[in-house]
Design a protein around this motif. Structure first.
Motif, PDB file in Angstrom:
ATOM      1  N   LEU A 146       0.939  -1.213   0.003  1.00  0.00           N
ATOM      2  CA  LEU A 146      -0.039   0.089  -0.014  1.00  0.00           C
ATOM      3  C   LEU A 146       0.931   1.278  -0.011  1.00  0.00           C
ATOM      4  O   LEU A 146       0.616   2.072  -0.812  1.00  0.00           O
ATOM      5  N   ALA A 147       1.957   1.072   0.671  1.00  0.00           N
ATOM      6  CA  ALA A 147       2.898   2.543   0.745  1.00  0.00           C
ATOM      7  C   ALA A 147       3.535   2.610  -0.829  1.00  0.00           C
ATOM      8  O   ALA A 147       3.533   3.689  -1.175  1.00  0.00           O
ATOM      9  N   ILE A 148       3.721   1.480  -1.356  1.00  0.00           N
ATOM     10  CA  ILE A 148       4.349   1.570  -2.944  1.00  0.00           C
ATOM     11  C   ILE A 148       3.276   2.142  -3.674  1.00  0.00           C
ATOM     12  O   ILE A 148       3.434   3.266  -4.387  1.00  0.00           O
ATOM     13  N   ALA A 149       1.765   1.815  -3.568  1.00  0.00           N
ATOM     14  CA  ALA A 149       0.845   2.442  -4.226  1.00  0.00           C
ATOM     15  C   ALA A 149       0.646   3.851  -3.879  1.00  0.00           C
ATOM     16  O   ALA A 149       0.198   4.914  -4.725  1.00  0.00           O
ATOM     17  N   ALA A 150       0.745   4.101  -2.594  1.00  0.00           N
ATOM     18  CA  ALA A 150       0.306   5.752  -2.237  1.00  0.00           C
ATOM     19  C   ALA A 150       1.549   6.440  -2.828  1.00  0.00           C
ATOM     20  O   ALA A 150       1.533   7.431  -3.387  1.00  0.00           O
ATOM     21  N   LEU A 151       2.795   6.166  -2.536  1.00  0.00           N
ATOM     22  CA  LEU A 151       3.908   7.046  -3.120  1.00  0.00           C
ATOM     23  C   LEU A 151       3.765   7.075  -4.900  1.00  0.00           C
ATOM     24  O   LEU A 151       4.006   8.000  -5.327  1.00  0.00           O
ATOM     25  N   THR A 152       3.204   5.905  -5.350  1.00  0.00           N
ATOM     26  CA  THR A 152       3.208   6.084  -6.836  1.00  0.00           C
ATOM     27  C   THR A 152       2.294   7.111  -7.265  1.00  0.00           C
ATOM     28  O   THR A 152       2.267   7.868  -8.202  1.00  0.00           O
ATOM     29  N   VAL A 153       0.836   6.994  -6.623  1.00  0.00           N
ATOM     30  CA  VAL A 153       0.008   7.900  -7.061  1.00  0.00           C
ATOM     31  C   VAL A 153       0.550   9.337  -6.667  1.00  0.00           C
ATOM     32  O   VAL A 153       0.243  10.103  -7.595  1.00  0.00           O
ATOM     33  N   VAL A 154       1.014   9.565  -5.572  1.00  0.00           N
ATOM     34  CA  VAL A 154       1.380  11.005  -5.190  1.00  0.00           C
ATOM     35  C   VAL A 154       2.462  11.763  -6.304  1.00  0.00           C
ATOM     36  O   VAL A 154       2.215  12.599  -6.578  1.00  0.00           O
ATOM     37  N   THR A 155       3.299  10.747  -6.516  1.00  0.00           N
ATOM     38  CA  THR A 155       4.386  11.344  -7.405  1.00  0.00           C
ATOM     39  C   THR A 155       3.795  11.314  -8.799  1.00  0.00           C
ATOM     40  O   THR A 155       4.236  12.182  -9.691  1.00  0.00           O
ATOM     41  N   LEU A 156       2.847  10.304  -9.399  1.00  0.00           N
ATOM     42  CA  LEU A 156       2.258  10.476 -10.684  1.00  0.00           C
ATOM     43  C   LEU A 156       1.471  11.631 -10.821  1.00  0.00           C
ATOM     44  O   LEU A 156       1.492  12.281 -11.796  1.00  0.00           O
ATOM     45  N   VAL A 157       0.783  12.055  -9.841  1.00  0.00           N
ATOM     46  CA  VAL A 157      -0.088  13.215  -9.653  1.00  0.00           C
ATOM     47  C   VAL A 157       0.715  14.494  -9.788  1.00  0.00           C
ATOM     48  O   VAL A 157       0.568  15.281 -10.406  1.00  0.00           O
ATOM     49  N   SER A 158       1.479  14.471  -8.730  1.00  0.00           N
ATOM     50  CA  SER A 158       2.238  15.725  -8.225  1.00  0.00           C
ATOM     51  C   SER A 158       3.337  16.116  -9.405  1.00  0.00           C
ATOM     52  O   SER A 158       3.631  17.353  -9.866  1.00  0.00           O
ATOM     53  N   LEU A 159       4.125  15.020  -9.779  1.00  0.00           N
ATOM     54  CA  LEU A 159       5.296  15.458 -10.542  1.00  0.00           C
ATOM     55  C   LEU A 159       5.045  15.473 -11.964  1.00  0.00           C
ATOM     56  O   LEU A 159       5.591  16.230 -12.774  1.00  0.00           O
ATOM     57  N   PHE A 160       4.054  14.436 -12.440  1.00  0.00           N
ATOM     58  CA  PHE A 160       3.736  14.230 -14.040  1.00  0.00           C
ATOM     59  C   PHE A 160       2.442  14.799 -14.287  1.00  0.00           C
ATOM     60  O   PHE A 160       1.939  14.891 -15.522  1.00  0.00           O
ATOM     61  N   GLY A 161       1.531  15.393 -13.383  1.00  0.00           N
ATOM     62  CA  GLY A 161       0.224  15.828 -13.622  1.00  0.00           C
ATOM     63  C   GLY A 161      -0.972  14.963 -14.265  1.00  0.00           C
ATOM     64  O   GLY A 161      -1.730  15.193 -14.864  1.00  0.00           O
ATOM     65  N   HIS A 162      -0.723  13.638 -13.793  1.00  0.00           N
ATOM     66  CA  HIS A 162      -1.446  12.528 -14.592  1.00  0.00           C
ATOM     67  C   HIS A 162      -2.619  12.487 -13.521  1.00  0.00           C
ATOM     68  O   HIS A 162      -2.854  13.029 -12.418  1.00  0.00           O
ATOM     69  N   PRO A 163      -4.163  12.089 -14.272  1.00  0.00           N
ATOM     70  CA  PRO A 163      -5.246  12.203 -13.697  1.00  0.00           C
ATOM     71  C   PRO A 163      -5.126  11.483 -12.376  1.00  0.00           C
ATOM     72  O   PRO A 163      -4.375  10.269 -12.185  1.00  0.00           O
ATOM     73  N   LEU A 164      -5.984  11.777 -11.175  1.00  0.00           N
ATOM     74  CA  LEU A 164      -5.811  11.136  -9.873  1.00  0.00           C
ATOM     75  C   LEU A 164      -6.232   9.685 -10.027  1.00  0.00           C
ATOM     76  O   LEU A 164      -6.012   8.832  -9.594  1.00  0.00           O
ATOM     77  N   ALA A 165      -7.516   9.605 -10.736  1.00  0.00           N
ATOM     78  CA  ALA A 165      -8.340   8.515 -10.766  1.00  0.00           C
ATOM     79  C   ALA A 165      -7.537   7.368 -11.533  1.00  0.00           C
ATOM     80  O   ALA A 165      -7.288   6.067 -10.913  1.00  0.00           O
ATOM     81  N   GLY A 166      -6.963   7.459 -12.504  1.00  0.00           N
ATOM     82  CA  GLY A 166      -6.243   6.663 -13.612  1.00  0.00           C
ATOM     83  C   GLY A 166      -4.892   6.333 -12.607  1.00  0.00           C
ATOM     84  O   GLY A 166      -4.601   5.066 -12.503  1.00  0.00           O
ATOM     85  N   SER A 167      -4.346   7.095 -12.066  1.00  0.00           N
ATOM     86  CA  SER A 167      -3.043   6.899 -11.272  1.00  0.00           C
ATOM     87  C   SER A 167      -3.398   5.873 -10.303  1.00  0.00           C
ATOM     88  O   SER A 167      -2.795   5.105  -9.845  1.00  0.00           O
ATOM     89  N   ALA A 168      -4.447   6.381  -9.410  1.00  0.00           N
ATOM     90  CA  ALA A 168      -4.848   5.121  -8.336  1.00  0.00           C
ATOM     91  C   ALA A 168      -5.423   4.135  -8.974  1.00  0.00           C
ATOM     92  O   ALA A 168      -4.780   2.905  -8.140  1.00  0.00           O
ATOM     93  N   VAL A 169      -5.753   3.817  -9.840  1.00  0.00           N
ATOM     94  CA  VAL A 169      -6.161   2.265 -10.382  1.00  0.00           C
ATOM     95  C   VAL A 169      -4.802   1.771 -10.847  1.00  0.00           C
ATOM     96  O   VAL A 169      -4.819   0.646 -10.593  1.00  0.00           O
ATOM     97  N   LEU A 170      -4.102   2.614 -11.479  1.00  0.00           N
ATOM     98  CA  LEU A 170      -2.725   1.899 -11.867  1.00  0.00           C
ATOM     99  C   LEU A 170      -1.852   1.294 -10.558  1.00  0.00           C
ATOM    100  O   LEU A 170      -1.543   0.334 -10.442  1.00  0.00           O
ATOM    101  N   ALA A 171      -1.791   2.243  -9.447  1.00  0.00           N
ATOM    102  CA  ALA A 171      -0.966   2.021  -8.471  1.00  0.00           C
ATOM    103  C   ALA A 171      -1.649   0.938  -7.666  1.00  0.00           C
ATOM    104  O   ALA A 171      -1.090  -0.215  -7.149  1.00  0.00           O
ATOM    105  N   LEU A 172      -2.992   0.787  -7.468  1.00  0.00           N
ATOM    106  CA  LEU A 172      -3.734   0.037  -6.805  1.00  0.00           C
ATOM    107  C   LEU A 172      -3.720  -1.637  -7.432  1.00  0.00           C
ATOM    108  O   LEU A 172      -3.681  -2.271  -6.715  1.00  0.00           O
ATOM    109  N   SER A 173      -3.807  -1.473  -8.686  1.00  0.00           N
ATOM    110  CA  SER A 173      -3.660  -2.648  -9.527  1.00  0.00           C
ATOM    111  C   SER A 173      -2.256  -3.422  -9.065  1.00  0.00           C
ATOM    112  O   SER A 173      -2.402  -4.707  -8.692  1.00  0.00           O
ATOM    113  N   ALA A 174      -1.331  -2.707  -9.067  1.00  0.00           N
ATOM    114  CA  ALA A 174       0.228  -3.350  -8.494  1.00  0.00           C
ATOM    115  C   ALA A 174      -0.145  -3.972  -7.073  1.00  0.00           C
ATOM    116  O   ALA A 174       0.360  -4.955  -6.756  1.00  0.00           O
TER     117      ALA A 174
END
Lengths: 533, 282
Positions: A146-174
């Protein structure tokens, strides 16, 4: 009533302490694993926009990839042409491996390995609940995922500006796949009696799930893709119509497997497995009569397995690379970045880079092989061996021979396989020699690595393990910084002399071979003359 | 050490026993002093000397992927080979399952593997470092029998231990080590001679003033029964006095090695005048 409450409390007794123990023992490993797993989607997010900057290129790239059966086989289907969709496609299967292998290893370490090493006995004799050790291993692994997922979402959204929903689905899949693998490991730990056996079962199940997904995706049989947890990772369709409900499959499967593991654990003794350990030979094979023969016996199965894996991977890489030819050759960014590989097509450049990376992978094998000397010494097997009429020279000869021969074997197989795959895919035979040569050019640097580690074992035995791995990591980081043009040139890095972007001649290779042999002689000289231990 | 003897090398944990053995095996180099083993230098002549000896480490570490049988064959072949019948006989006597991977062996079973590999070859010298610490009493008895057989065949044994009964059962001569130095060497009889005998006696004619007898220590009186320790060179006088008072029953217990040992460790420092440097000869 009171009895029931007490019983319930006893089931979880000691969970807190056990969780802290797992965290304390593996804090560095878990941190490194989290960093690696988070870096994979980030690497795709950083690299892909540079590779295909415009929307037109992205569509062309996606269309090309969708047509290629090998891409579908390795990465799964292409659901969309947006840059986010490409990132999800590129990183999905990478995360499956990073998260899956990490979860499997972590859970086995605190379940079957603890039983095999005997410290489970010490823990289970303390006032702790019957399945608390298993629960703690699963809990820590789940939190790490879950830590991996949380960090992935935070960085994808904040550093690369990708949509939150998609980032969360990608990270939570892993992360979800990590939970399932952890539960698979929990089951495997109950079945096999040894760590090796449990690892084989666990990795075998992962490979089977991957194969089911692969066949399903390539042959277009949806039922097969849906039957495999590896398939679910892409079926969540991150960034391409986020299928949130698919995420629920992961905890459901993990819970079912955990219940199975607990059932199996409840029905067996500590240390026992459902599959008894197979008895081995009662007598030693004839080659078990010299120190070198012993080392060959211990390392040969691993070397053969590694060679087969390297060969299979390189055939695939060679074949896949051939399909890149003609694709994106006109991208100005590509031609400028690959300029040092002048005259090569994109596919050829890709093979050269992969063979270079194979050389780095072989270096890990070489470091581990030479460091077995240190393990023998600290593990006291060397004491037993050297108290027989075995000279120090013959003790170190085994690891050194393998460290000299393994790069030749592994890299010639890698070169041959990549060239064969490339030739099969492109029907061009003229690149065979060059690709073999590119692989073999990585042999001398591996001899330098072997020599460096022997020198460490000879002169700085106590810190040899840490320094050897640290130096290898530093060399790779150094190369990375140079490739990203942070550093104008590499810092005394042996790997930089045979980099595909560098022009080197036979003189370089001969000089490097001599340096490697010289270092080996220097280290071996010292190992023969110092105190053991 | 003399050829053909069993020499006990006694000392508590950390006294330097294992370090001494590793120096004798050429695994470590001595910082000072002269070390000779079977007439050679353990460091420079290591391989030649190792052809004539077999070693069992105190903490037996084996290769996890091999079976016990494979390790026995490896070690015996490295030592020049063992008679297969002898090997089979020892595997049977030590009740070892040779098909098990060594990672699954208990401490005792790992020790058995190393013992079988050492006892199956006709080595001149056996260097055994706490060889029975993991064995059960039955296996310990087997071990003692097999070592006794090897001694009958002419082997010399250096037996390092902190387990006194193990040394007492086998060793003819003993060296006691403390802080890396041998502080006492001698036969068990010689060492015992330095130590008090425990006497328990039931007397007919009273127990008064026994404590004033020279050489009597730790006197305990319980009615007609008396228990005390007596110095070895006062035995005649004390027993003469006991005989005058009339003995109904008497038991005299010779000092155990444990008492010899404890005495050395209790009287810290006072006996180190009789030090012979940590030099072991064969």
């Amino acid at each position: 009533m009171t009895a029931a409450v007490t019983a319930r409390r006893e089931v979880g007794a000691g969970l807190g302490s056990m969780v802290r123990l797992v965290g304390r023992r593996d804090r560095i490993g878990i941190a490194a694993w989290i960093a690696l797993a988070v870096s994979l989607p980030l690497a795709s997010a950083a690299a892909l926009p540079a590779l295909v900057p415009t929307e037109g290129e992205q569509v062309a790239f996606a269309t090309e990839l969708a047509r290629d059966p090998l891409t579908t086989a390795l990465l799964g289907p292409v659901y969309g042409t947006s840059i986010e969709a490409l990132i999800a496609m590129r990183s999905g299967m990478q995360s499956v491996f990073a998260v899956g292998i990490g979860s499997l290893v972590l859970v086995l370490r605190h379940t079957r390995a603890a039983e095999q090493d005997g410290h489970a006995e010490l823990l289970d004799a303390a006032p702790v609940g019957r399945h608390v050790r298993l629960a703690a291993a699963l809990l820590v692994t789940a939190v790490a995922n879950l830590a991996i997922a949380a960090l992935t979402v935070v960085t994808l959204v904040s550093l690369f500006g990708h949509p939150l929903a998609g980032s969360a689905v990608l990270a939570l899949s892993a992360a979800g796949f990590g939970l399932v693998t952890a539960a698979v490991a929990a089951v495997a730990a109950q079945i096999a009696q040894t760590v090796t056996g449990a690892r084989t079962i666990g990795f075998g199940l992962l490979a089977a799930a991957f194969a089911v997904r692969l066949v399903g995706d390539v042959a277009g049989v949806d039922a097969l893709s849906w039957a495999s947890p590896v398939g679910w990772v892409r079926l969540t369709r991150a960034f391409t119509g986020d299928q949130w409900w698919v995420l629920a499959l992961f905890p459901a499967a993990a819970a079912a497997l955990t219940v199975l593991a607990v059932r199996l654990a409840g029905g067996r003794d500590l240390g026992a497995g459902l599959l008894p350990a197979r008895p081995g030979p009662a007598e030693g094979a004839p080659r078990l009569s010299t120190a070198v023969g012993l080392f060959v016996q211990l390392r040969l199965p691993g070397l053969i397995a590694t060679t087969v894996a390297v060969g299979a991977a390189c055939v695939g890489i060679g074949y896949a690379s051939s399909t890149l030819d003609g694709l994106l050759d006109d991208s100005p960014m590509i031609t400028s970045r690959l300029a040092p590989l002048a005259g090569s097509t994109l596919g050829e450049a890709f093979v050269a880079i992969c063979l270079y990376l194979a050389g780095l992978g072989v270096a890990c094998y070489v470091v581990a092989t030479v460091l077995t000397l240190r393990r023998d010494e600290t593990g006291r097997q060397a004491e037993l061996l050297l108290a027989t009429p075995t000279s120090r020279g013959s003790w170190i000869a085994g690891p050194l021979l393998i460290a000299l021969i393994a790069p030749v074997v592994l890299l010639s197989v890698a070169g041959l396989a990549a060239a064969a795959g490339f030739t099969a895919g492109s029907a061009r035979t003229d690149r065979f020699g060059a690709q073999m040569g590119a692989a073999m050019a990585q042999v001398p640097v591996n001899w330098i690595v072997a020599g460096g580690v022997v020198v460490l074992v000879g002169y700085l035995p106590r810190i040899a393990v840490a320094v050897a791995w640290g130096a290898l990591a530093a060399a790779v980081i150094d190369l990375g910084l140079w490739e990203l043009e942070v550093l104008p040139r590499p810092l005394y890095d042996p790997f930089s002399y045979t980099h595909p972007a560098v022009d080197y001649g036979p003189g370089t290779l001969v000089a490097m071979s001599l340096i490697g042999v010289g270092l080996i002689a220097l280290g071996a000289h010292r190992v023969q003359r110092r105190d053991l231990g | 050490m003399q050829a053909g003897e069993v020499h006990g090398f006694l000392g508590p944990n950390g006294a330097g026993k294992s370090t001494t053995l590793r120096i004798l095996l050429g695994l470590l180099r001595a910082d000072a002093g002269r070390v000779r083993l079977l007439g050679g230098d353990p460091w420079t002549d290591a391989v030649a000397l190792h052809r004539r000896l077999a070693y069992v480490p105190g903490d037996v570490a084996l290769w996890p992927g091999l079976t016990g049988g494979e390790v026995i064959d490896l070690l015996t072949r490295l030592r020049g080979g063992a008679d297969p019948r002898r090997r089979a006989e020892l595997v049977e006597r030590f009740a070892l399952n040779p098909r098990v991977r060594t990672r699954a062996y208990s401490t005792g079973n790992r020790q058995k593997v190393a013992l079988i590999a050492a006892l199956a070859v006709p080595a001149e010298l056996l260097i055994l470092d706490e060889p029975t610490s993991g064995l059960d009493p039955l296996m310990e008895a087997t071990f003692q029998q097999v070592v006794a057989e090897r001694i009958r065949d002419g082997a010399t044994v250096l037996l390092s231990s902190h387990i006194l009964s193990e040394v007492e059962a086998l060793a003819g001569r003993v060296s006691i080590v403390r802080a890396g130095r041998v502080i006492e060497t001698g036969t068990l009889a010689e060492l015992r001679h330095l130590t008090r005998t425990t006497v328990a006696v039931e007397l007919r004619d009273g127990t008064d003033r026994l404590a004033e007898l020279p050489g009597v220590h730790d006197l305990l009186i319980d009615g007609a029964r008396v228990r005390f320790q007596v110095e070895p060179d006062r035995l005649d006088e004390v027993f003469g006095e006991l005989a005058r008072r009339g003995m109904r029953s008497v038991t005299a217990t010779p000092p155990t090695l444990e008492e010899v040992f404890l005495r050395h460790y209790r009287t810290s420092g006072t006996r180190e005048t009789s030090v012979s440097a940590a030099r072991v000869r064969s």
